[in-house]
Structure formats: structure tokens, C-alpha cells
Design a protein around this motif. Structure first.
Motif, PDB file in Angstrom:
ATOM      1  N   MET A   1       4.079  66.183  37.889  1.00 57.07           N
ATOM      2  CA  MET A   1       2.940  66.176  36.759  1.00 57.07           C
ATOM      3  C   MET A   1       2.448  64.616  36.565  1.00 57.07           C
ATOM      4  SD  MET A   1       2.977  67.216  32.907  1.00 57.07           S
ATOM      5  CE  MET A   1       3.313  68.752  32.924  1.00 57.07           C
ATOM      6  N   ALA A   2       1.297  64.583  36.399  1.00 56.10           N
ATOM      7  CA  ALA A   2       0.506  63.202  36.084  1.00 56.10           C
ATOM      8  C   ALA A   2       0.798  62.626  34.779  1.00 56.10           C
ATOM      9  CB  ALA A   2      -0.843  63.102  36.532  1.00 56.10           C
ATOM     10  N   LYS A   3       1.047  61.400  34.676  1.00 57.23           N
ATOM     11  CA  LYS A   3       1.470  60.951  33.344  1.00 57.23           C
ATOM     12  C   LYS A   3       0.418  60.354  33.114  1.00 57.23           C
ATOM     13  CE  LYS A   3       4.064  57.334  30.977  1.00 57.23           C
ATOM     14  NZ  LYS A   3       4.975  56.124  31.282  1.00 57.23           N
ATOM     15  N   THR A   4      -0.096  60.742  31.604  1.00 54.35           N
ATOM     16  CA  THR A   4      -1.230  60.245  30.949  1.00 54.35           C
ATOM     17  C   THR A   4      -1.113  58.969  30.321  1.00 54.35           C
ATOM     18  OG1 THR A   4      -0.643  61.352  28.809  1.00 54.35           O
ATOM     19  CG2 THR A   4      -2.094  62.749  30.571  1.00 54.35           C
ATOM     20  N   ALA A   5      -2.357  58.246  30.628  1.00 57.29           N
ATOM     21  CA  ALA A   5      -2.131  56.802  30.030  1.00 57.29           C
ATOM     22  C   ALA A   5      -2.223  56.884  28.518  1.00 57.29           C
ATOM     23  CB  ALA A   5      -3.281  55.991  30.624  1.00 57.29           C
ATOM     24  N   GLU A   6      -1.571  55.899  27.874  1.00 58.90           N
ATOM     25  CA  GLU A   6      -1.543  55.753  26.482  1.00 58.90           C
ATOM     26  C   GLU A   6      -2.852  54.843  26.197  1.00 58.90           C
ATOM     27  OE1 GLU A   6       1.861  54.564  24.045  1.00 58.90           O
ATOM     28  OE2 GLU A   6       2.918  55.317  25.445  1.00 58.90           O
ATOM     29  N   ILE A   7      -3.489  55.085  25.193  1.00 60.43           N
ATOM     30  CA  ILE A   7      -4.574  54.319  24.637  1.00 60.43           C
ATOM     31  C   ILE A   7      -4.069  53.393  23.568  1.00 60.43           C
ATOM     32  CG2 ILE A   7      -7.039  54.432  23.899  1.00 60.43           C
ATOM     33  CD1 ILE A   7      -7.307  56.959  25.313  1.00 60.43           C
ATOM     34  N   LEU A   8      -4.515  52.009  23.689  1.00 62.52           N
ATOM     35  CA  LEU A   8      -4.105  51.084  22.598  1.00 62.52           C
ATOM     36  C   LEU A   8      -5.318  50.977  21.924  1.00 62.52           C
ATOM     37  CD1 LEU A   8      -2.242  49.324  21.348  1.00 62.52           C
ATOM     38  CD2 LEU A   8      -3.005  47.400  22.949  1.00 62.52           C
ATOM     39  N   GLU A   9      -5.518  51.278  20.313  1.00 62.51           N
ATOM     40  CA  GLU A   9      -6.782  51.109  19.694  1.00 62.51           C
ATOM     41  C   GLU A   9      -6.169  50.107  18.623  1.00 62.51           C
ATOM     42  OE1 GLU A   9      -8.543  54.441  17.477  1.00 62.51           O
ATOM     43  OE2 GLU A   9      -9.007  54.935  19.526  1.00 62.51           O
ATOM     44  N   ILE A  10      -6.930  48.985  18.588  1.00 63.41           N
ATOM     45  CA  ILE A  10      -6.922  48.046  17.362  1.00 63.41           C
ATOM     46  C   ILE A  10      -7.979  47.657  16.757  1.00 63.41           C
ATOM     47  CG2 ILE A  10      -5.991  45.666  16.983  1.00 63.41           C
ATOM     48  CD1 ILE A  10      -4.363  45.885  19.621  1.00 63.41           C
ATOM     49  N   PRO A  11      -8.348  48.095  15.441  1.00 60.41           N
ATOM     50  CA  PRO A  11      -9.600  47.688  14.780  1.00 60.41           C
ATOM     51  C   PRO A  11      -9.846  46.291  14.777  1.00 60.41           C
ATOM     52  CG  PRO A  11      -8.019  48.533  13.261  1.00 60.41           C
ATOM     53  CD  PRO A  11      -7.284  48.616  14.538  1.00 60.41           C
ATOM     54  N   ALA A  12     -11.042  45.860  14.803  1.00 59.73           N
ATOM     55  CA  ALA A  12     -11.489  44.407  14.802  1.00 59.73           C
ATOM     56  C   ALA A  12     -12.547  44.400  13.873  1.00 59.73           C
ATOM     57  CB  ALA A  12     -11.452  43.660  15.782  1.00 59.73           C
ATOM     58  N   THR A  13     -12.949  43.432  13.182  1.00 59.76           N
ATOM     59  CA  THR A  13     -14.399  43.203  12.191  1.00 59.76           C
ATOM     60  C   THR A  13     -14.947  42.310  12.863  1.00 59.76           C
ATOM     61  OG1 THR A  13     -12.894  43.635  10.425  1.00 59.76           O
ATOM     62  CG2 THR A  13     -15.008  42.539  10.030  1.00 59.76           C
ATOM     63  N   ILE A  14     -16.246  42.615  12.823  1.00 60.37           N
ATOM     64  CA  ILE A  14     -17.397  41.843  13.257  1.00 60.37           C
ATOM     65  C   ILE A  14     -18.061  40.922  12.155  1.00 60.37           C
ATOM     66  CG2 ILE A  14     -19.869  41.556  14.390  1.00 60.37           C
ATOM     67  CD1 ILE A  14     -17.451  42.818  16.142  1.00 60.37           C
ATOM     68  N   THR A  15     -18.229  39.534  12.187  1.00 54.89           N
ATOM     69  CA  THR A  15     -18.445  38.738  11.395  1.00 54.89           C
ATOM     70  C   THR A  15     -20.040  38.892  11.350  1.00 54.89           C
ATOM     71  OG1 THR A  15     -18.627  36.866  12.707  1.00 54.89           O
ATOM     72  CG2 THR A  15     -16.471  37.292  11.819  1.00 54.89           C
ATOM     73  N   GLU A  16     -20.615  38.234  10.093  1.00 55.23           N
ATOM     74  CA  GLU A  16     -21.891  38.174   9.993  1.00 55.23           C
ATOM     75  C   GLU A  16     -22.640  37.565  11.162  1.00 55.23           C
ATOM     76  OE1 GLU A  16     -23.152  36.573   6.045  1.00 55.23           O
ATOM     77  OE2 GLU A  16     -21.703  37.684   5.079  1.00 55.23           O
ATOM     78  N   ARG A  17     -22.037  36.637  11.931  1.00 57.71           N
ATOM     79  CA  ARG A  17     -22.587  35.926  13.115  1.00 57.71           C
ATOM     80  C   ARG A  17     -22.361  37.033  14.352  1.00 57.71           C
ATOM     81  NH1 ARG A  17     -20.607  30.291  13.420  1.00 57.71           N
ATOM     82  NH2 ARG A  17     -22.224  30.094  15.003  1.00 57.71           N
ATOM     83  N   GLY A  18     -21.811  37.851  14.074  1.00 57.20           N
ATOM     84  CA  GLY A  18     -21.604  38.910  15.578  1.00 57.20           C
ATOM     85  C   GLY A  18     -20.394  38.324  16.230  1.00 57.20           C
ATOM     86  N   GLN A  19     -19.544  37.877  15.623  1.00 62.71           N
ATOM     87  CA  GLN A  19     -18.137  37.367  16.362  1.00 62.71           C
ATOM     88  C   GLN A  19     -17.110  38.121  15.878  1.00 62.71           C
ATOM     89  OE1 GLN A  19     -18.447  33.512  14.820  1.00 62.71           O
ATOM     90  NE2 GLN A  19     -19.362  32.574  16.836  1.00 62.71           N
ATOM     91  N   THR A  20     -16.127  38.303  16.831  1.00 60.58           N
ATOM     92  CA  THR A  20     -14.665  38.970  16.245  1.00 60.58           C
ATOM     93  C   THR A  20     -13.599  38.057  17.105  1.00 60.58           C
ATOM     94  OG1 THR A  20     -13.508  41.130  16.208  1.00 60.58           O
ATOM     95  CG2 THR A  20     -14.647  40.569  18.197  1.00 60.58           C
ATOM     96  N   THR A  21     -12.372  38.469  16.747  1.00 58.65           N
ATOM     97  CA  THR A  21     -11.059  37.932  17.328  1.00 58.65           C
ATOM     98  C   THR A  21     -10.574  38.589  18.208  1.00 58.65           C
ATOM     99  OG1 THR A  21     -10.811  36.520  15.250  1.00 58.65           O
ATOM    100  CG2 THR A  21      -8.807  36.976  16.885  1.00 58.65           C
ATOM    101  N   VAL A  22     -10.319  38.506  19.428  1.00 57.31           N
ATOM    102  CA  VAL A  22      -9.632  39.289  20.170  1.00 57.31           C
ATOM    103  C   VAL A  22      -8.091  39.301  19.847  1.00 57.31           C
ATOM    104  CG1 VAL A  22      -8.770  39.820  22.688  1.00 57.31           C
ATOM    105  CG2 VAL A  22     -11.012  38.516  22.102  1.00 57.31           C
ATOM    106  N   PRO A  23      -7.657  40.717  19.602  1.00 57.14           N
ATOM    107  CA  PRO A  23      -6.413  40.939  18.910  1.00 57.14           C
ATOM    108  C   PRO A  23      -5.228  40.219  19.919  1.00 57.14           C
ATOM    109  CG  PRO A  23      -7.296  42.902  18.779  1.00 57.14           C
ATOM    110  CD  PRO A  23      -8.514  41.935  19.518  1.00 57.14           C
ATOM    111  N   ALA A  24      -4.147  39.776  19.143  1.00 54.09           N
ATOM    112  CA  ALA A  24      -3.082  39.395  20.021  1.00 54.09           C
ATOM    113  C   ALA A  24      -2.578  40.134  21.057  1.00 54.09           C
ATOM    114  CB  ALA A  24      -1.906  38.808  19.001  1.00 54.09           C
TER     115      ALA A  24
END
Length: 113
Positions: free
Chosen positions: A1-24
Motif C-alpha cells: 500500500m502506498a504511503k500518503t504524504a503528509e502536508i505541512l500547513e503553516i499560516p503566514a501573514t502578508i504585510t501591507e508591502r506584500g511581504q511575508t516571512t518564510v516560516p522556520a
């Protein structure tokens, strides 16, 4: 049986200038360091993939560059297929270079043709 990949979901906020931080956790997963660059790839289904940008050396081998780009795309698109390097291979590599001295700061000799 094939193992399904886990999906890592991490929310991030977009700043007023359209920028965000890549989560650690994502920086660690992509092995991103300071001043590294990323690329965003938009897939036809609306999915967006972020990957570490593969830096091409201007006079580098175009075949190796294409191969590295292929690997980067494949790892970004199929992260569940990434496997650690076997310890036996690491050990073999260490044995092959045992006693070899390399000065990484020394200039390279001109190619002899």
C-alpha cells in the motif's frame, strides 16, 4: 500500500508591502540560509510551490545546471520521495577522501587542454 504524504500547513501573514516571512520549519526543510533565494512556481491547478532557487554558474556546465533544476523541481513537487542518504554511503565517501587535504580558499589552477 502506498504511503500518503503528509502536508505541512503553516499560516503566514502578508504585510501591507506584500511581504511575508518564510516560516522556520519551511526554511529548515528547504535548507535555506541567510541571503538564499526562493522561487515560487504556480501549477495549473492553482497550487503554488516554493523551492530553493538553484544558483547557476555563468560558465557552468549546462547539462549539470539542467539536472540540478530538475532535482529542485522534483523535490518541490514530490517532497515525500526525498530519502536520507544511507549511512553506508556517507561512510564510503569519507573513506574515499580520508587523508586528502584541500584548501578551499586556494585559487583553482587553469584547465590544461
Amino acid at each position: 500500500m502506498a504511503k500518503t504524504a503528509e502536508i505541512l500547513e503553516i499560516p503566514a501573514t502578508i504585510t501591507e508591502r506584500g511581504q511575508t516571512t518564510v516560516p522556520a520549519a519551511i526554511r529548515k526543510m528547504l535548507a535555506l540560509g541567510k541571503h538564499d533565494q526562493v522561487v515560487f512556481r504556480a501549477l495549473a491547478d492553482g497550487t503554488v510551490v516554493i523551492a530553493k532557487k538553484v544558483v547557476q554558474v555563468e560558465d557552468g556546465d549546462p547539462v549539470i545546471g539542467k539536472f540540478l533544476s530538475f532535482l529542485a523541481r522534483d523535490m518541490a513537487n514530490e517532497p515525500s520521495r526525498i530519502r536520507p542518504v544511507p549511512r553506508s554511503l556517507v561512510s564510503r565517501g569519507k573513506d574515499l577522501v580520508k587523508g586528502v587535504k584541500v584548501d578551499l580558499d586556494a585559487p583553482l589552477a587553469d584547465d590544461e587542454a
